[in-house]
Design a protein around this motif. Structure first.
Motif, PDB file in Angstrom:
ATOM      1  N   HIS A 100      15.879   3.366  -6.075  1.00  0.00           N
ATOM      2  CA  HIS A 100      16.326   2.985  -4.727  1.00  0.00           C
ATOM      3  C   HIS A 100      15.550   3.747  -3.646  1.00  0.00           C
ATOM      4  O   HIS A 100      16.039   3.944  -2.534  1.00  0.00           O
ATOM      5  N   THR A 101      14.350   4.168  -3.975  1.00  0.00           N
ATOM      6  CA  THR A 101      13.473   4.793  -2.990  1.00  0.00           C
ATOM      7  C   THR A 101      12.415   3.823  -2.478  1.00  0.00           C
ATOM      8  O   THR A 101      11.843   4.053  -1.414  1.00  0.00           O
ATOM      9  N   ASP A 102      12.160   2.746  -3.227  1.00  0.00           N
ATOM     10  CA  ASP A 102      11.032   1.889  -2.847  1.00  0.00           C
ATOM     11  C   ASP A 102      11.261   1.168  -1.528  1.00  0.00           C
ATOM     12  O   ASP A 102      10.345   1.043  -0.724  1.00  0.00           O
ATOM     13  N   TYR A 103      12.483   0.725  -1.262  1.00  0.00           N
ATOM     14  CA  TYR A 103      12.726   0.068   0.023  1.00  0.00           C
ATOM     15  C   TYR A 103      13.013   1.080   1.132  1.00  0.00           C
ATOM     16  O   TYR A 103      13.316   0.704   2.262  1.00  0.00           O
ATOM     17  N   ASN A 104      12.887   2.354   0.792  1.00  0.00           N
ATOM     18  CA  ASN A 104      12.952   3.430   1.793  1.00  0.00           C
ATOM     19  C   ASN A 104      11.583   4.055   2.025  1.00  0.00           C
ATOM     20  O   ASN A 104      11.477   5.180   2.519  1.00  0.00           O
TER      21      ASN A 104
ATOM     22  N   ASP B 239       3.226   5.390  -3.918  1.00  0.00           N
ATOM     23  CA  ASP B 239       3.783   5.593  -2.588  1.00  0.00           C
ATOM     24  C   ASP B 239       4.030   4.201  -2.031  1.00  0.00           C
ATOM     25  O   ASP B 239       3.081   3.459  -1.739  1.00  0.00           O
ATOM     26  N   THR B 240       5.289   3.820  -1.897  1.00  0.00           N
ATOM     27  CA  THR B 240       5.593   2.437  -1.527  1.00  0.00           C
ATOM     28  C   THR B 240       5.321   2.139  -0.053  1.00  0.00           C
ATOM     29  O   THR B 240       5.385   0.982   0.358  1.00  0.00           O
ATOM     30  N   ARG B 241       5.015   3.160   0.730  1.00  0.00           N
ATOM     31  CA  ARG B 241       4.677   2.908   2.137  1.00  0.00           C
ATOM     32  C   ARG B 241       3.265   2.347   2.269  1.00  0.00           C
ATOM     33  O   ARG B 241       3.064   1.315   2.914  1.00  0.00           O
ATOM     34  N   ASP B 242       2.287   3.010   1.678  1.00  0.00           N
ATOM     35  CA  ASP B 242       0.899   2.560   1.842  1.00  0.00           C
ATOM     36  C   ASP B 242       0.299   2.000   0.551  1.00  0.00           C
ATOM     37  O   ASP B 242      -0.865   1.604   0.514  1.00  0.00           O
ATOM     38  N   LEU B 243       1.128   1.961  -0.519  1.00  0.00           N
ATOM     39  CA  LEU B 243       0.725   1.446  -1.835  1.00  0.00           C
ATOM     40  C   LEU B 243      -0.383   2.269  -2.488  1.00  0.00           C
ATOM     41  O   LEU B 243      -1.037   1.794  -3.411  1.00  0.00           O
ATOM     42  N   SER B 244      -0.602   3.498  -2.029  1.00  0.00           N
ATOM     43  CA  SER B 244      -1.514   4.374  -2.758  1.00  0.00           C
ATOM     44  C   SER B 244      -0.876   4.700  -4.103  1.00  0.00           C
ATOM     45  O   SER B 244       0.348   4.781  -4.228  1.00  0.00           O
TER      46      SER B 244
END
Length: 381
Positions: A30-34, A186-191
Motif C-alpha cells: 500500500h505504498t505504491d499509490y502513495n 520508486d513508484t514516483r519516477d519509476l526508477s
C-alpha cells in the motif's frame, strides 16, 4: 498448449505466444499509490497468450480457465469504453482501449489465454493478464513501447477502464522483473534496481501460502484506504505520504487529528522505511535478517492499515511459532496470500504446521508453494 487452444478456438494458428508472470511483493504494501517504494519479484506462475492480429476492428477474447464462463467474448475496438461490463475480458479489452486512447493504432486481435496464476490470491493475476496482452500487441504492431510505459498503460486500463484504483507496482513487476532478483521500484519516477534475491544459495526458502480467501480490489475497502491516504497527504501539505520523512513521522502524526487517518500515515511512512531496510540487508548478503522486518510489516498492515483477515493472521502466527524467520501478508489484503521466510531444512515442518493450524481453526486448507524469483514478461514463440 496455448497454441492448441488458439487453433481449437479460432480454427487457425496464432502469430506468436507470450507470457507475463504473477508476482509476490516481498515488502512495500500500500505504498505504491502513495508514490513510495515497493519490492516485488516475479513468480514462475504466468498468464500465456496466443495472439493474432485482425484488420477489421474485431476483438475476440477466449480463456481456457475453468473459472469463467465458456465461450469467446466478441467486442469491437471502436466501441470500447470504460466500464465495459465484460467481466474478466475487461482487463485485456481495457489494455487495447488504453493503447488506442494513447494514439496507438490497434485494428483488432484474436487472443487465447491460459494461466497458472491463482486468481484472487493477491498474486496479481489481473496484472499478468493485462501485461501479456500489451507485450504481445507491442510486438505484433511494432509499437516500440518500453516496459515501464507498458506498465503505465496497463495500470491506466485497470484504473480507468476496469475501475480498480490500483497502484503501478503489479504491472511493473510483471513487465520488468528479472530471474533471481527482487525489483526495488520508486513508484514516483519509476526508477528501479534489480536486487539479487537468491535464497536457495543461503539455505533459505520463501513459502507462499494462498489462504483461498478471495478479495476484490475494485470493491470499497481498497479505495477507502487510498482516499484516506490522499486526504492525509493534503492535510499535511505534501504531494504524497512518501514525502513525510521517517525521522519526521512523530511531528506528522501530531498534526493529523483524525484517528482514522493517523494510522494510515504511520503505516505508509514506516513501510517505506522497511523497504529500505530490506534492500540494505539483501545487498549485504544478510537475507535471514529480513525475517523480523517482514513480521513487523504484517503487524502494521493488520493494526494500522487494517487490511488483514483472520486467515492471514493465522499464517503469520502459526509460521512464526513453528520457527519461521518472519512472515507477512502480501498483496492488497482482505484475503489472498502470505509469505513465510524459513530455513530450507524447516520448510516442510513449517508448511505442515500452518496447514494444521488452518484445520484446527476450521478454515479451508491453504495452498502452499515455494516462491522462486523468475523472469518478467517475454515472448515464448
Amino acid at each position: 498448449m496455448s497454441e492448441d487452444g488458439f487453433r481449437a478456438t479460432y480454427g487457425t494458428g496464432p502469430e506468436g505466444v507470450w507470457a507475463a508472470p504473477g508476482r509476490v511483493n516481498l515488502i512495500g504494501e500500500h505504498t505504491d499509490y502513495n508514490d513510495g517504494f515497493v519490492m516485488p519479484f516475479a513468480l514462475p506462475h504466468a498468464t500465456v497468450a496466443a495472439v493474432a492480429r485482425r484488420a477489421d476492428g474485431r476483438l475476440r477474447l477466449h480463456t481456457g480457465s475453468p473459472d469463467v464462463p465458456a465461450g469467446v467474448v466478441e467486442l469491437h475496438v471502436d466501441e470500447l469504453e470504460p466500464g465495459g461490463g465484460a467481466g474478466w475480458a475487461d482487463y485485456p479489452a481495457g489494455v487495447i482501449w488504453a493503447l488506442r486512447d494513447a494514439g496507438y493504432e490497434i485494428t483488432g486481435a484474436d487472443v487465447h489465454f491460459e494461466s497458472t496464476v491463482p486468481t484472487g490470491a493477491g498474486l496479481s493475476s489481473s496484472a499478468a493478464l493485462e501485461v501479456v496482452t500489451a507485450v504481445a500487441l507491442n510486438d505484433l504492431y511494432g509499437l516500440g513501447l518500453e516496459r515501464w510505459r507498458i506498465a503505465r498503460l496497463c495500470q491506466r486500463a485497470e484504473n480507468v477502464y476496469v475501475g480498480a484504483p490500483t497502484g503501478i507496482m503489479d504491472q511493473t513487476a510483471s513487465a520488468c522483473c528479472t530471474e533471481g532478483h527482487a525489483l526495488w521500484l520508486d513508484t514516483r519516477d519509476l526508477s528501479q534496481r534489480q536486487i539479487p534475491f537468491d535464497l536457495a544459495s543461503q539455505g533459505l526458502r520463501l513459502l507462499v501460502v494462498d489462504t483461498r480467501v478471495t478479495h476484490a480490489h475494485s470493491e470499497g475497502e481498497y479505495g477507502k484506504r487510498r482516499a484516506g491516504c490522499e486526504q492525509a497527504a493534503a492535510l499535511l501539505g505534501v504531494d504524497a505520504l512518501r514525502d513525510i520523512p521517517y525521522e519526521g513521522l512523530g511531528d506528522a502524526l501530531a498534526r493529523v487529528e483524525d484517528p482514522e487517518l493517523r494510522p494510515l500515515v504511520r503505516h505508509v511512512v514506516t513501510e517505506d522505511r522497511r523497504v529500505e531496510r530490506v534492500v540494505e540487508l539483501l545487498e549485504t548478503g544478510d537475507a535471514r535478517a529480513i525475517g523480523p522486518v517482514l513480521t513487523e510489516g504484517h503487524a502494521s498492515l493488520r493494526d494500522d492499515f487494517k487490511v488483514s483477515c483472520p486467515e492471514l493472521d493465522l499464517v503469520v502466527s502459526a509460521g512464526v511459532e513453528a520457527g519461521a524467520l518472519g512472515a507477512r501478508m502480501t498483496g492488497g489484503g482482505f484475503g489472498g496470500s502470505a509469505i513465510v521466510l524459513v530455513e530450507e531444512s524447516a520448510a516442510e515442518k513449517t508448511a505442515e504446521a500452518i496447514v494444521g493450524a488452518f484445520a484446527t481453526a476450521g478454515h479451508r486448507e491453504p495452498r502452499v508453494f515455494t516462491a522462486v524469483p523468475s523472469a518478467g514478461a517475454r515472448r515464448l514463440v
